[in-house]
Scaffold this active site. Structure first.
Site, mmCIF file in Angstrom:
data_model
loop_
_atom_site.group_PDB
_atom_site.id
_atom_site.type_symbol
_atom_site.label_atom_id
_atom_site.label_comp_id
_atom_site.label_asym_id
_atom_site.label_seq_id
_atom_site.Cartn_x
_atom_site.Cartn_y
_atom_site.Cartn_z
ATOM 1 N N GLU A 1 8.980 1.464 0.745
ATOM 2 C CA GLU A 1 7.836 0.866 1.488
ATOM 3 C C GLU A 1 7.993 -0.225 2.092
ATOM 4 O O GLU A 1 8.646 -1.186 1.462
ATOM 5 C CB GLU A 1 6.627 0.866 0.314
ATOM 6 N N GLY B 1 7.257 -7.703 -6.524
ATOM 7 C CA GLY B 1 7.082 -7.459 -7.830
ATOM 8 C C GLY B 1 7.558 -6.118 -8.497
ATOM 9 O O GLY B 1 8.177 -6.003 -9.571
ATOM 10 N N ALA B 2 7.180 -4.968 -7.682
ATOM 11 C CA ALA B 2 7.429 -3.803 -8.236
ATOM 12 C C ALA B 2 7.071 -2.704 -7.261
ATOM 13 O O ALA B 2 6.424 -2.964 -6.342
ATOM 14 C CB ALA B 2 6.527 -3.306 -9.586
ATOM 15 N N MET B 3 7.471 -1.382 -7.449
ATOM 16 C CA MET B 3 7.184 -0.397 -6.330
ATOM 17 C C MET B 3 6.679 1.080 -7.006
ATOM 18 O O MET B 3 7.406 1.279 -8.236
ATOM 19 C CB MET B 3 8.327 -0.288 -5.532
ATOM 20 N N GLU B 4 5.641 1.429 -6.549
ATOM 21 C CA GLU B 4 4.847 2.606 -7.433
ATOM 22 C C GLU B 4 5.458 3.876 -7.009
ATOM 23 O O GLU B 4 4.703 5.151 -6.935
ATOM 24 C CB GLU B 4 3.265 2.831 -6.948
ATOM 25 N N HIS C 1 -0.890 -1.928 -12.750
ATOM 26 C CA HIS C 1 -1.222 -1.824 -11.182
ATOM 27 C C HIS C 1 -0.322 -0.393 -10.614
ATOM 28 O O HIS C 1 -0.723 0.312 -10.135
ATOM 29 C CB HIS C 1 -0.685 -3.128 -10.520
ATOM 30 N N GLU C 2 1.206 -0.556 -10.890
ATOM 31 C CA GLU C 2 1.943 0.539 -10.389
ATOM 32 C C GLU C 2 1.471 1.582 -10.934
ATOM 33 O O GLU C 2 1.440 2.709 -10.123
ATOM 34 C CB GLU C 2 3.439 0.210 -10.569
ATOM 35 N N HIS D 1 -1.590 3.061 -9.177
ATOM 36 C CA HIS D 1 -1.268 3.425 -7.804
ATOM 37 C C HIS D 1 -0.940 5.084 -7.736
ATOM 38 O O HIS D 1 -1.428 5.738 -6.631
ATOM 39 C CB HIS D 1 -0.217 2.840 -7.208
ATOM 40 N N GLU E 1 -4.184 -0.967 -1.740
ATOM 41 C CA GLU E 1 -3.732 -2.186 -2.550
ATOM 42 C C GLU E 1 -4.982 -2.933 -2.983
ATOM 43 O O GLU E 1 -5.165 -3.328 -4.077
ATOM 44 C CB GLU E 1 -2.702 -3.110 -1.619
HETATM 45 N N1 B3K Z 1 3.309 -1.257 -2.835
HETATM 46 C C1 B3K Z 1 4.487 -2.172 -3.346
HETATM 47 C C2 B3K Z 1 4.644 -3.296 -2.223
HETATM 48 C C3 B3K Z 1 5.673 -2.968 -1.222
HETATM 49 C C4 B3K Z 1 5.826 -4.142 -0.275
HETATM 50 C C5 B3K Z 1 6.711 -3.794 0.801
HETATM 51 N N2 B3K Z 1 7.258 -4.930 1.564
HETATM 52 C C6 B3K Z 1 4.168 -2.964 -4.572
HETATM 53 C C7 B3K Z 1 2.567 -2.809 -4.908
HETATM 54 O O1 B3K Z 1 1.651 -3.336 -4.315
HETATM 55 O O2 B3K Z 1 2.362 -2.146 -6.003
HETATM 56 ZN ZN ZN Z 2 0.132 -2.204 -5.115
#
Ligand code: B3K
Ligand code: ZN
Length: 880
Positions: A125, A265-268, A301-302, A305, A324
């Site tokens: 992402e 922070g993290a990615m879903e 949060h993740e 998502h 978001e």
């Molecule tokens: N969706 C990702 C963020 C991605 C950022 C890309 N530059 C994390 C989050 O909001 O959960």
């Molecule tokens: Zn998010």
């Protein structure tokens, strides 16, 4: 280094794709130096304009071959540039087969496929998939993915991707493979793979719908003793989403992988979340209470998502807040339900004011749904996330929990499996509740923070109170003439005893009770209350019901009255902050005039009351006793003199520390915790209050108090206490600080996340030559410029958390940051762009600082060959 041209992508130019992909089969021959990617795409015509050319996104890829329906294309049959690959297709559907090569170990941008420690992983992402293979890399192309990973078994024993595992086995030459299938069609930005020698912990989970799921948290072997809290948080999040939103998980496995090298922070990613290790790893002795709370919230949060983002995704990146803002709202509610709701609300508002309001007032101001961008990575902003969450909260306030959940159910009923827009969300909320919510649209389209101006008029004879509310929204770059928006204003009236008065609006039959929600929809509206038996103290915008500024001139006495008696806990806190802000700004003016600041009795009385009210909730007490952030104070003055603000705020702290020395000591003693450390809400809030008292004690400068802090450092059995003690000694500039820092590093040098804390604390020190100290720390063996956590810990903390040194009038702080921005831009553009944003408020500074900050922006601009990321931020800041 690519030479990026400025391109602008516009929402108004959106078109559905001409070609879409139903199925993707990927095969990776993994290798750190050179990975070969085989991709088979089942494509067909999409809903967009008819085209006999298929254009695939692809950046910095080595194309090895391309076939259409088994026919190999020759170089003359396709066109290729830095960003794409195009070739003709005249039939309505086809199978496209591609082979290309990428180089993970050389990837310092940490987007696409890259290496961390000795393992390989991906971040897609928003537009990272095109750095892995050719694809229509846009969120409205949703495909079913089948992935086969092949790698050396000794070096990469664990092979993970999205969805469910389907097969694995041995290959020749010590290699092995694993196959994964994700039955849920998804956009390419949710693709992920991980390959490496990782350990894991595992727990079974049964969803309320009866699905058995295996949960795993993967990390480097040395970190396996720090994964349990993340696992517990995941289970809590899954249960909470079932109970509060009725949403169940939908695969057989859920994997989380922790890495030290991550841009955010993290990615879903579907079924395979990848996390910055900061939001996974925790042990009582290595992580603070805030770290534990952060982990719970980001894990939540993740996970959330999975429905708000993955099952229903964004049609295009302008809709980013659709997932978001909504998911932040969901994680805020998760934390509020698990901890103190009142304290959580205060913290969220602090964050909004310190992080989003300044953005809204600067060159990057943009609506929750931006109309255009050059680099989408620059729009993962406080506005899209936090203001976006406030906008979702507005629906919740307007509809109530039941109506909101009705809207959510309709949203999923209509759009599960689709890529949609914020209008679709609004329509689901409105239709489910048969309500006209069209005014909500303006919250998505207009940038800037609205101000609600309040005047009151009490007529003693007629026993009538007239409340006049006006709203205004300032011009922002590219946007003027703004329209009034919908602002709910919950309110109450307090009598002189502090009791709630009945509220009867003129023209209404009977009183509404003791709280009314006024709907401000016009530029100016009047509300007349009748039967108001005495001059009331007005409490407005309870619970911080909308992301607005309140312009309401209330006397110190009225604020003190609200602090003591408001029925709304948020507004009790708010009154304390307004009083502090007022007093600090007066002190700032005194400092600027060369005088010693004096503090009025009103603030002493307010603090005396807070300090002596032992029955009060410890969490709320700690919040009220915490002085407003420098960034929020800066929002209230013009021009901004950050050094005077920091000095004034600190002067108040020292004044209160000395004036109430005994109370702080008592508070410190009374809030000691017995027994084993637990990151439990009650303990966390008590510990916070105790450590706040300690920081005041250290600010008093009294040697006995500093001894208390050093003793706490020596005996602490948890990181919250150890860190709080060291922080209070170091930041108050006490001589003992040096030796605590040395001992701390020695104790923790094998734990990178704890070393980050050590860098951060030193970056925040404003005594002595801070810039020289940072330049020295840069050469410390534990510092690594390619590691985003380290960059944030040192440079981010300096620019954002040490405003006194960053904004020093010799300009060396600015120069330091500009230097590192230029260096980083060649390595990791998204991290460089984040950091350069600290220059955004330059036009709001005093003249000297304006000149100095602008000069650094121009210096960066003049360097040339900037990434699209940094170029966009710098150009906007310079008003180009
Ligand atoms: N969706 C990702 C963020 C991605 C950022 C890309 N530059 C994390 C989050 O909001 O959960
Ligand atoms: Zn998010």
């Amino acid at each position: 280094m690519r030479e990026d041209q400025a391109r602008t992508i516009r929402l108004a130019e959106y078109q559905p794709p001409s070609w879409t992909v139903d199925k993707v089969r990927l095969r990776f021959e993994l290798d750190a130096e050179a990975t070969v990617v085989h991709s088979e795409l089942k494509i067909r015509r999409g809903e967009g304009p008819h085209s006999d050319t298929l254009r695939l996104d692809g950046e910095a890829l080595e194309l090895l071959s391309v076939q259409v329906d088994g026919e190999t294309l020759l170089a003359a049959d396709y066109e290729q540039d830095d960003e794409s690959l195009s070739f003709p297709i005249s039939q309505d559907q086809a199978t496209v087969t591609l082979v290309n090569r990428v180089h993970p170990a050389r990837n310092t941008a940490l987007e696409g496929l890259y290496q961390s420690a000795d393992f390989l992983l991906t971040q897609c992402e928003a537009e990272g998939f095109r750095k892995i293979t050719y694809f229509p890399d846009r969120p409205d192309v949703m495909a079913e993915f089948e992935v086969r990973l092949e790698a050396d078994k000794a070096r990469y024993p664990v092979l993970l991707s999205n969805g469910n595992p389907v097969a694995s086995g041995e290959l020749e030459d010590g290699r092995h493979f694993a196959e994964w299938h994700d039955p849920h069609p998804k956009p390419s930005y949710l693709f992920a793979l991980v390959a490496g020698d990782l350990g894991y912990i595992e727990k079974p989970y049964a969803t309320s719908a009866g699905r058995d799921v295996t949960l795993r948290v993967y990390a480097e072997h040395r970190n396996m003793d720090q994964c349990d809290f993340a696992m517990t948080s995941l289970i809590n999040a899954m249960r909470w989403d079932e109970e509060r939103f009725g949403l169940n998980y939908d695969l057989d496995v859920y994997n989380i992988v922790a890495t030290d090298d991550f841009n955010m922070g993290a990615m879903e990613n579907k079924g395979l979340n990848i996390f910055n290790s900061r939001f996974v790893l925790a042990r009582p002795d290595t992580a603070t209470d805030e770290d534990f709370l952060g982990i719970e919230s980001v894990i939540g949060h993740e996970y959330f998502h999975n429905w708000t983002g993955n099952r229903v995704t964004c049609r295009d990146w302008f809709q980013l807040s659709l997932k978001e803002g909504l998911t932040v709202f969901r994680d805020q509610e998760f934390s509020a339900d698990r901890n103190s709701r009142a304290v959580k609300r205060i913290e969220d508002v602090r964050l909004l004011r310190a992080g989003q309001f300044p953005e809204d007032a600067g060159p990057m101001a943009h609506p929750v749904r931006p109309p255009e961008y050059q680099e989408i990575n620059n729009f993962y902003t406080a506005t899209v996330y936090i203001k976006g969450a406030e906008v979702v909260r507005l629906y919740h306030s307007l509809l109530g929990e039941e109506g909101f959940q009705k809207g959510m159910r309709l949203y999923f009923e209509r759009h599960d499996g689709d890529a949609v827009t914020t209008e679709d969300f609004l329509a689901a909320m409105a239709d489910a509740n048969q309500m006209d919510l069209s005014r909500m649209q303006r919250w998505y389209d207009q940038a800037g923070t609205p101000t609600v101006h309040v005047t009151t008029d009490y007529d003693e004879d007629k026993r009538r109170l007239t409340l006049t509310l006006k709203q205004s929204l300032p011009d922002t770059p590219g946007q003027s003439d703004k329209q009034p928006t919908l602002i709910p204003v919950p309110m109450g009236l307090l009598n002189s005893q502090g009791r709630a008065m009945p509220l009867k609006l003129a023209g209404e039959e009977k009183p509404r009770g003791e709280e009314a929600v006024l709907q401000l929809t016009e530029t100016e509206q009047r509300f007349v209350f009748e039967g108001v038996s005495e001059r009331p103290v007005v409490s407005l915008l309870r619970g911080f019901s909308a992301p607005v500024k309140l312009d309401f001139d209330q006397s110190d006495a009225d604020l003190a009255h609200l602090m003591a008696h408001d029925q709304d806990s948020f507004n009790r806190w708010e009154a304390s902050q307004r009083l502090c802000c007022r007093v600090i700004i007066q002190a700032m003016e005194a400092i600027q005039a060369g005088q010693t600041p004096q503090f009025p009795d009103s603030i002493d009385q307010a603090f005396a009351a807070l300090l002596r009210d032992d029955k009060a909730d410890p969490g709320l007490r700690a919040e009220a006793l915490t002085l407003p952030a420098e960034t929020w104070l800066a929002e209230l003055v013009s021009p901004i003199d950050p050094v005077a603000i920091a000095d004034a705020r600190h002067a108040l702290k020292v004044h209160l520390a000395k004036r109430f020395h005994e109370d702080w000591a008592r508070l410190y003693a009374d809030n000691q915790l017995q027994g084993e450390y637990q990151p439990e809400p009650r303990d966390i809030l008590k510990r916070r209050l105790k450590n706040l008292a300690l920081s005041y004690l250290a600010a008093s400068g009294e040697s006995e108090s500093v001894k208390k802090a050093v003793a706490q450092f020596d005996t602490a059995d948890n990181m919250s206490d150890q860190m709080a003690a060291m922080k209070s000694v170091v930041l108050e500039g006490h001589t003992q600080g040096e030796s605590l820092l040395t001992r701390f590093y020695k104790q923790w040098k094998s734990q990178p996340l704890v070393v980050d804390k050590w860098f951060t604390l030193q970056a925040m020190r404003s005594d002595g030559d801070a810039v020289a100290r940072i330049r020295e720390l840069r050469d410390h063996p534990a510092f690594k410029i390619t590691n985003p956590n380290k960059v944030r810990a040192l440079y981010g903390a300096f620019a954002n958390g040490n405003r006194k040194s960053f904004h020093a009038e010799d300009g060396r702080g600015y120069e330091l940051i500009a230097d590192v921005v230029m260096e980083l831009d060649e390595l990791n553009p998204s991290i460089a762009a984040r950091l350069v944003s600290v220059f955004n408020p330059w036009k709001r500074m005093d003249e000297t600082r304006q000149g100095l900050m602008k000069a650094q922006l121009e210096r960066i601009k003049a360097k040339g060959k900037l990434s699209r990321d940094v170029n966009e931020i710098v150009s906007r800041a310079l008003g180009q």
